[in-house]
Scaffold this active site. Structure first.
Site, PDB file in Angstrom:
ATOM      1  N   SER A   1       0.844  -1.180   0.000  1.00  0.00           N
ATOM      2  CA  SER A   1       0.000   0.000   0.000  1.00  0.00           C
ATOM      3  C   SER A   1       0.883   1.234   0.000  1.00  0.00           C
ATOM      4  O   SER A   1       2.106   1.139   0.015  1.00  0.00           O
ATOM      5  CB  SER A   1      -0.931   0.003   1.202  1.00  0.00           C
ATOM      6  N   LYS A   2       0.229   2.392   0.009  1.00  0.00           N
ATOM      7  CA  LYS A   2       1.038   3.573  -0.258  1.00  0.00           C
ATOM      8  C   LYS A   2       2.027   3.920   0.848  1.00  0.00           C
ATOM      9  O   LYS A   2       3.010   4.588   0.592  1.00  0.00           O
ATOM     10  CB  LYS A   2       0.188   4.774  -0.642  1.00  0.00           C
ATOM     11  N   ARG A   3       1.780   3.440   2.030  1.00  0.00           N
ATOM     12  CA  ARG A   3       2.697   3.797   3.095  1.00  0.00           C
ATOM     13  C   ARG A   3       3.903   2.862   3.220  1.00  0.00           C
ATOM     14  O   ARG A   3       4.802   3.103   3.993  1.00  0.00           O
ATOM     15  CB  ARG A   3       1.956   3.891   4.434  1.00  0.00           C
TER      16      ARG A   3
END
Ligand code: GLU
Length: 442
Positions: free
Chosen positions: A213-215
């Site tokens: 995911s983006k993190r």
């Protein structure tokens, strides 16, 4: 005649280009380049809150950095624009009218919904095969909303309308969209349009098996730019996330990947993201790339560090010395700084270890005197001089090498010593020995 290949990357501007998005763009680009087709960039910004210039710029910047040039679309133009969904309202109205005329749309609490024909829809996917989806049960598959009460459009509807209008031949996107595809096929049928070919590419997973995911570390293309990766290395790495040349090779020129790339060879299995591998590949690329390319890629980092290198001609030979040592372009300034600054700082631990030790001063002085007579001044003759003197003094060459390196560069790690002394030139080397002596043995 077969229909021309037209593929698209259709990101929603979320603020940055995610590695998964970049890989989707890359596979579309590869398919377009392999087939001589057209690669379109469409910005899916119906969710107006998220639309801002900066977020869109991050996408352009990431794509351009990776060398994924688009033929048509945002910032480029073309025959099927506008390429921002936020500017396509009238087109969506027209398409909505078509379905309304057919009685396929009804209102529900202010929202507009599409009346599902309630059939089994089989999605034919180039990667995943043919998959039947039973949409007969409204409990599990409620009629999809196409427009919210506030007038904004729902992704499924505008995505399909745009793919029809932009004459997209192949929809290549992440597997997370596979479950949306039967709904999209229902819409194509409702419009009386043959659906495009679909290719859903495998998810990218973190080493622990969770969906990236983006993190997650390494998730943003921007982080590779900032950390000094070579774009060609990252692009090569991304190619392997779901595709391979089938012969165990990993490092391949992009031209060859373009010629080998086929949708039917995309893996079904999820792709494991491995930052160490990407890091390794970057080092390989830096070693193998031409010096001029290495110089081009290093310059922004050298300039940002404020290193006054004079001319490019003067810089290139220094970069040649360190090229094989560098793992990230961000390391370049630290590797070369001493060369362009006679007032270089000394690493305390190195001074302790190699200079403030028994006999080091005497050896450094003897070395200076010995090097004064070396002719011609080349890495080979310098090396020979080190060895001769070590033999004459009855010490290991390392006992000359370490103090010389710290004296000439301030550090105990660096590029090949003899080569760097050659490049510094005799005068600067001897001056640096003197400076060191005065500083630590006044
Ligand atoms: N805007 C969608 C996304 O970013 C596009 C999906 C598609 O490629 O159809 O996931």
């Amino acid at each position: 005649m077969s229909t021309p290949v037209r593929v698209r990357f259709a990101p929603s501007p979320t603020g940055f280009l995610h590695v998964g998005g970049a890989r989707t763009a890359l596979f579309n680009w590869l398919h377009a380049r392999h087939t001589g087709g057209t690669f379109v960039l469409r910005i899916e910004d119906t969710d107006r809150e998220r639309h801002n210039e900066e977020a869109v710029r991050a996408i352009y910047h990431g794509l351009r950095w990776l060398g994924l040039d688009w033929d048509e679309g945002a910032e480029k133009g073309g025959d099927f624009g506008p390429y921002y969904q936020s500017e396509r309202g009238p087109i969506y109205e027209r398409y909505l009218g078509i379905l309304q005329d057919k009685g396929m749309i009804y209102e529900d609490a202010g929202a507009l919904r599409f009346r599902s024909p309630r059939e089994t829809v089989t999605v034919h996917d180039e990667v995943c095969g043919s998959i039947p989806f039973d949409l007969s049960n409204p409990g599990t598959h409620p009629d999809m909303t196409v427009r919210r009460p506030d007038g904004s459009w729902i992704f499924h509807f505008v995505n399909v309308v745009d793919d029809i209008e932009m004459k997209i031949s192949h929809v290549i996107r992440g597997e997370d969209h596979l479950s949306n595809t039967p709904k999209h096929v229902e819409l194509y049928k409702a419009f009386g349009v043959e659906p495009p070919r679909f290719a859903h590419i495998p998810l990218i997973l973190n080493p622990d098996g969770s969906k990236m995911s983006k993190r997650d570390t390494g998730a943003s293309v921007q982080s590779y730019i900032q950390q000094g990766y070579a774009p060609e290395a990252v692009r090569n790495y991304l190619c392997l996330l779901g595709w391979s040349p089938k012969d165990n090779r990993e490092i391949l020129p992009i031209e060859e990947i373009i010629s080998l790339f086929e949708l039917k060879n995309i893996n079904r299995r999820s792709a494991g993201f491995d930052l160490d591998k990407c890091f390794w590949m970057n080092g390989q690329y830096l070693i193998q790339m031409p010096l001029e390319r290495f110089t081009d890629l290093s310059l922004p980092f050298i300039n940002a560090a404020g290193i006054n290198y004079g001319t490019r001609e003067g810089l290139v030979p220094v970069l040649a010395l360190v090229k094989e040592k560098v793992k990230h372009l961000t390391d370049v300034p630290a590797w070369i700084e001493f060369f362009f600054n006679d007032d270089y700082t000394y690493d305390e631990a190195s001074v302790e270890k190699s200079l403030r030790t028994e006999g080091a001063l005497g050896r450094l002085q003897a070395l200076g005197a010995h090097l004064a007579n070396v002719e011609p001044w080349t890495a080979e003759t310098i090396e020979a001089a080190f060895k001769d003197l070590a033999a004459a003094l009855g010490v290991k060459t390392a006992l000359l090498v370490h103090p010389a390196r710290v004296a000439a560069t301030g550090r105990s790690v660096g590029p090949s010593l003899y080569h760097l002394l050659e490049l510094l030139g005799r005068e600067r080397v001897l001056a640096r020995f003197d400076r060191t002596r005065e500083k630590f043995f006044p």
